[in-house]
Design a protein around this motif. Structure first.
Motif, mmCIF file in Angstrom:
data_model
loop_
_atom_site.group_PDB
_atom_site.id
_atom_site.type_symbol
_atom_site.label_atom_id
_atom_site.label_comp_id
_atom_site.label_asym_id
_atom_site.label_seq_id
_atom_site.Cartn_x
_atom_site.Cartn_y
_atom_site.Cartn_z
ATOM 1 N N MET A 156 15.496 8.845 -21.687
ATOM 2 C CA MET A 156 15.062 9.175 -20.327
ATOM 3 C C MET A 156 15.551 10.555 -19.913
ATOM 4 S SD MET A 156 15.525 5.798 -17.921
ATOM 5 C CE MET A 156 15.214 6.661 -16.364
ATOM 6 N N GLY A 197 9.767 16.191 -16.695
ATOM 7 C CA GLY A 197 9.076 15.720 -17.883
ATOM 8 C C GLY A 197 8.887 16.837 -18.899
ATOM 9 N N GLN A 251 13.857 13.775 -21.248
ATOM 10 C CA GLN A 251 12.594 14.202 -20.628
ATOM 11 C C GLN A 251 12.795 15.374 -19.676
ATOM 12 O OE1 GLN A 251 10.572 12.430 -22.716
ATOM 13 N NE2 GLN A 251 9.211 12.848 -20.982
ATOM 14 N N GLY A 252 13.940 15.397 -19.048
ATOM 15 C CA GLY A 252 14.167 16.408 -18.006
ATOM 16 C C GLY A 252 13.586 15.953 -16.685
ATOM 17 N N ALA A 271 11.601 16.783 -23.764
ATOM 18 C CA ALA A 271 12.192 16.042 -24.873
ATOM 19 C C ALA A 271 12.105 16.818 -26.193
ATOM 20 C CB ALA A 271 11.515 14.682 -25.008
#
Ligand SMILES: Nc1ncnc2c1ncn2[C@@H]1O[C@H](COP(=O)(O)OP(=O)(O)OP(=O)(O)O)[C@@H](O)[C@H]1O
Ligand SMILES: Nc1ncnc2c1ncn2[C@@H]1O[C@H](COP(=O)(O)OP(=O)(O)OP(=O)(O)O)[C@@H](O)[C@H]1O
Ligand SMILES: Nc1ncnc2c1ncn2[C@@H]1O[C@H](COP(=O)(O)OP(=O)(O)OP(=O)(O)O)[C@@H](O)[C@H]1O
Ligand SMILES: Nc1ncnc2c1ncn2[C@@H]1O[C@H](COP(=O)(O)OP(=O)(O)OP(=O)(O)O)[C@@H](O)[C@H]1O
Ligand SMILES: Nc1ncnc2c1ncn2[C@@H]1O[C@H](COP(=O)(O)OP(=O)(O)OP(=O)(O)O)[C@@H](O)[C@H]1O
Ligand SMILES: Nc1ncnc2c1ncn2[C@@H]1O[C@H](COP(=O)(O)OP(=O)(O)OP(=O)(O)O)[C@@H](O)[C@H]1O
Ligand SMILES: [Mg+2]
Ligand SMILES: [Mg+2]
Ligand SMILES: [Mg+2]
Ligand SMILES: [Mg+2]
Ligand SMILES: [Mg+2]
Ligand SMILES: [Mg+2]
Lengths: 268, 268, 268, 268, 268, 268
Positions: free
Chosen positions: F232, F239, F235-236, F242
């Protein structure tokens, strides 16, 4: 007709001997006075069944903690009785059957026994036969009712039967009324230090110096756990040591023995 | 038609006598005043059924601890009544049947009885007929409802019926309302010391010196346990002694008798 | 069509009269003011059903201890109503039926009634119809739901129905909501000393000197128990005395009467 | 296709009107302000359903004590709505059906409604639909789940539905979550003295002098009980008086009225 | 084969879009920061599923009071994801099915999803899927076990799935262990005064003067109730006013709004 | 025959390897000393099974919190054993089966094992196999009885079996008596800070500065949650981050990591 009846019985007996022997795969060693006392009293009951006039049905319950040697004792009594019909009824051979099929099988064993002059029926692990579980509690009332009736029903004239039950849930059997249905109850105990010591001496896997300490640690242990523990300890810390130990070339290290003991009693 | 009806009944009766006798395999001995009193009162009820006008249905419950002689007493009353139809309904002959089949059988017994002018129906071990178990508690409500209706339903005109129930769970029968469905209830007790002594004298297995001590130890024992105990003790400590004892050649050793007593009462 | 319908009803009624009479095999005697009051009020309701406009369904519950005369009273009301359709619904005629079959039968009785201009339906021993047992408690919810709907459902236009229920478990009926479904409830009581005395005078089995003492002992007794007791006592201590007593040649001995009373109330 | 669908609906509706009228066999009289208020608010909801855009499903629960007039009110709303599809779902028409058949019927009523542009569905006596009984408590979870889903499921585009539920067990509906599934709940109350007085004046069965006393005695009475009571009292003490009273020739005697009141409230 | 699989999925998806849109028939308006925050985090999870390597299964539970907008939110996420397979599993489409049929349908939805590279499965109203009712409590253990296994079972290599659950009974889900089976849980709340105000401004049904008071009264109201209430209030006191309000020609009278509010919150 | 038997086993084994690998999709990293210790002891038991004489059946239970790595550990032991028959029994492959079918499958796995000289059977997630749910509690007693018998039943002569169970509900297993049926029990724990740190170093997704803080925050976290969380966080906030993180080009922002941590532990 008698021959016919016999034929029905013989194979049942034949198959059964095997079952009896499976209850004592490791043979039987002396487990102390209390085990011996029970064996002797039970053999007296066997005797009584043989010569009985007034009480053609003798019932005896062996209860005690899990693994204390009840099934092995019952099987031994059965074998030593030399009765023509000795049959063990256990949940093992009825896995997955419905309650009523189990009932039918149990009844069949009794009815086969009614054809033999002298019979022993072992009801092994009665709580398992009853599908007992403490939560609820739940159990099969059909089977429990059947057992209660069978434990009271007299065999036909001239036929004598001994029923031996085993259980590690005597409290449960008490509360459903099955314990009361047995005439005699014996408590098969765990080992005391002195009992454990005798067994260890026979197995000969400890050095003289360690045997007392080991026996001390085994106080209040059921015989089954003792065997599991010894086999674990015999492996040694890195495995592969068992051969040497069993051949008597080496002894179990007491420190490793303690480690294994911990694994086994951890959460109790 | 009457002949037909009779035919239906006769075999039922024939089979039944056997069943009645099985309830008292050891014959009947005197068990003390209290047992006798109950017997007499029950025989008065038998009499009443015979000459009754207004109450064609008489119901009577024998309750008491396990093994106190209830079934034997009920069977004796049935036999001594000389009624043309006497039938015992017991769980023994219905092992493994479904609840509704058991119901049907019980109803059938009552309907057969309605064809006879005088009948006695023994509902033996009602808690077992109901498949009662204390845990829960569980029992068959179908059967309990059937019994409650049958215990209240009047036979056809001109037919008279006596129903004798036995139970060792009178508290349970009370709580389901079946006890209330009986007009009269008698408590069949365990033996007192003096009762036990009379029985021991008849059996003649103790020496004069020991008989009082033995009877004392048997205070509050049900008759069934007394018989089991004597048979165990008669074996002797090493077995094989029973023959001599029963022939009156030897007596039971009081110390061995105490040992056996311990086995039997151990966990109670 | 009307003739057809009538035909359907007539046999039902024919069969039913018998059933009604079976509820009062001993005839009816006066049981005191309280019984009489209830009878009168109930007959007023019968009247109301006959002339009713707005309330084509009248429901009335007779509750009271076991054996107090509820069924006999309900049957008497049914017989005295002179209605063309009077039907008693009782567990006796439905032994062994499944819950849904019982339901169907009960519904059938109501639907037959809907074809008659005036009907009385007696729901006798409602707790037994519901297969009620105090342990749990258990009962048939299917039947209880059916009764609750039927006790509220209006008959077709122009048809009037009275429903009389009887029960000795009014607390239970209350808790399932069936009691509330009846418009009126009457309590049918046990006998008081003065009521018992009247009954005893009619039976004429005591001497003048004993009748007061006997009536006193019978205070709070249901009428049913009174009859059972008198019949027992009439036998005499050694049996065979009943004939003389009923012919009026002899009287019941008060001491023996007390003995019998003890047997009956022993454990209550 | 539309014609087909309509055909399916028309008979359903035809049958239904009759059902609705049966809920108010005695016609409707004014029962006081509180009843009127509920009627008005409910008719507003009817209006809302007609013109709705965003909320095609309106649900409303009428709860209150047994006999307070809930079903009559619901039926009246249904009739006064003039909707093409108005259907009452009641346990009366489903006696003896299995739970799943009942479910199917209920679902069918909703699916029929989805074919009509405007519909009212009355779920009458929801606790009876659910086969609810307080002991346990027991009820049909299948039916309760079905209702909960149906009370939330939107009809197809362009179709609007109002669902009216009635119950006298709002506490139970609350605990299963069905009450929450209704948007609005109204409490239909018993009569207050002033409400009862208005009804009595309309019925015109008391003399001017007695009417206040009678109304006072009827405080807190549901409308249904009031009707039962008046009809009982109109009979007179010896029966046969009703005709004269209803023709207005005589009045109910207040003392007899009090007697009847006692019979009805006796054990409450 | 891929084409075949695709064919199976396409119709499922086609049908599904409709279902998703039905969850937000009134469109979506902004409901305040907390709703928005949840939407954003959930969309991040959608993103994660797309690019995931190690975690091909992402599970997320939306819980909150009844009517707070959980299903609408889940549907919106599903629509906005643009995933080829988005399917909603709801009790609406399974009314009347047996537990095992429901299970089969749920499993089918997962197995269809395993054929698509990216899927979202919405388990809507999980307590309804489980046929949960607080009394008892009762629920389908078969379905609950199935969900627990499915929520843990990894999709085949190369397939990624997101599961979104909604529930208003998070306490129950907790106690059966289903809540724990979700990686993330978000609480979807009722509206605060400021949230309600924004919605009211958009709807434009109050005058500037009343909007604050109205919003104040709506504090802690779920969005669903707000809509029901506005529609009721828009009718006006005598009905028929809605048209004018929705066209913006008139405003809702605040006093009538308060009245409606009372009807809706009355018994809470 | 031996060849035949082998054929039966080979495919079972072939299929099984895959199942085992699915339990550790992310490979295995070092999880700290406590995990390692358990692995070593379990491998000693594997060794013991190989050379055993007296105890042909060795049973071992891995218990611990959800996601702590029990299944992965069991699978690893199975793979590393190099036994010819290694089979995992899990609820995943039995979704929707009836209790008795599940039983049959489990029995089949044991009976297949009895044909191989050395076997490992993994009973994965025993509470799920038993369909356990805490409310009630409910579970399949048929399956629990079957397991209890199988865990005690000795394989035929010359065949040796190791059974490894996993569970996160050891309290439940204890209360049904299944825990007692295992000879040894090991507790598979969550990660401590130092364990978490090692895993994070291997994953290499934090900057040197943050790794201690991150590990601190992960104290007492099961390995499974750690993986979910990292994915999770990777993702940052918006989003899409990753890829860069996994390639090692960027690191996870510690503040975002904390945010994700909150989502995951929110309601616990
Ligand atoms: N006297 C003995 N000498 C040697 N081995 C024994 C002896 N008694 C029991 N054992 C062994 O110990 C193990 C456990 O004994 P057994 O199964 O009879 O115990 P149990 O009390 O029936 O246990 P459970 O409660 O599990 O049924 C068996 O492997 C048996 O062979
Ligand atoms: N008066 C008696 N004389 C001799 N033996 C008797 C007498 N009464 C009972 N017995 C014997 O005692 C044993 C137990 O009696 P019985 O079965 O009648 O007791 P019970 O109260 O019915 O027991 P249970 O509660 O187990 O049904 C029987 O073997 C019976 O033959
Ligand atoms: N008034 C009466 N006069 C004479 N006999 C009566 C009278 N009432 C009842 N009996 C008799 O008393 C017995 C019990 O009456 P009944 O069966 O009506 O009581 P009950 O209250 O219905 O009992 P239960 O609770 O058992 O159903 C019956 O035999 C009946 O014939
Ligand atoms: N306003 C009214 N005017 C006249 N009669 C009424 C009125 N309301 C109800 N009744 C009558 O009162 C009786 C009871 O009413 P209704 O059946 O509607 O009550 P309910 O609340 O539904 O009762 P239940 O709780 O038993 O379902 C019916 O006979 C009905 O016709
Ligand atoms: N953001 C929104 N904007 C507009 N309408 C909304 C919004 N969210 C929900 N709604 C509407 O509110 C109603 C209730 O929403 P929804 O069904 O999603 O709530 P829920 O939390 O799932 O309720 P339940 O607990 O009953 O399942 C629906 O009609 C929906 O269209
Ligand atoms: N030593 C390890 N190295 C790397 N990943 C691991 C390790 N142990 C477990 N995992 C991973 O962590 C996740 C959870 O592990 P696993 O399923 O074995 O836990 P569990 O205790 O069986 O959980 P549950 O209680 O849910 O059954 C799996 O994805 C597994 O691949
Ligand atoms: Mg054993
Ligand atoms: Mg007996
Ligand atoms: Mg009666
Ligand atoms: Mg109603
Ligand atoms: Mg929802
Ligand atoms: Mg696992």
């Amino acid at each position: 007709d008698f021959l016919n009846a016999l034929q029905e019985i013989v194979p049942a007996f034949g198959a059964s001997t095997d079952d009896l022997e499976r209850c004592r795969v490791n043979g039987m060693v002396e487990c102390g006075n209390r085990h011996e006392h029970i064996y002797k009293r039970a053999m007296l009951l066997v005797e009584q069944v043989k010569v009985s006039r007034g009480s053609p049905l003798v019932t005896c319950l062996l209860e005690g903690p899990s693994g204390s040697g009840k099934s092995a004792m019952a099987a031994t009594i059965g074998i030593d009785s030399d009765f023509p019909y000795v049959k063990i009824v256990s949940a093992e051979s009825m896995i997955g059957l419905s309650e009523s099929s189990k009932c039918a099988r149990i009844v069949k064993v009794f009815e086969d026994a009614y054809k033999s002059q002298l019979s022993i029926i072992i009801l092994d692990d009665i709580e398992r036969l009853l599908e007992y579980v403490a939560i609820g509690p739940r159990f099969s009332n059909i089977i429990s009712q059947t057992l209660m009736v069978l434990l009271k029903r007299l065999p036909p004239k001239g036929k004598n039967i001994m029923v031996i039950g085993t259980t590690s849930e005597v409290g449960f059997l008490d509360s459903v009324g099955i314990r009361d249905a047995f005439s005699v109850t014996y408590h098969v105990p765990t080992l005391k230090t002195e009992d454990a010591k005798k067994v260890l001496q026979l197995l000969n896997v400890f050095s003289e110096d360690d045997i007392d300490a080991a026996a001390e640690a085994l106080n209040d242990m059921p015989i089954k756990k003792l065997y599991v523990l010894i086999e674990m300890a015999a492996q040694g810390e890195r495995g592969g040591g068992a051969e040497a130990i069993y051949l008597g070339k080496e002894k179990i290290k007491i420190s490793h023995f303690y480690d294994c003991l911990q694994d086994i009693v951890r959460f109790y």
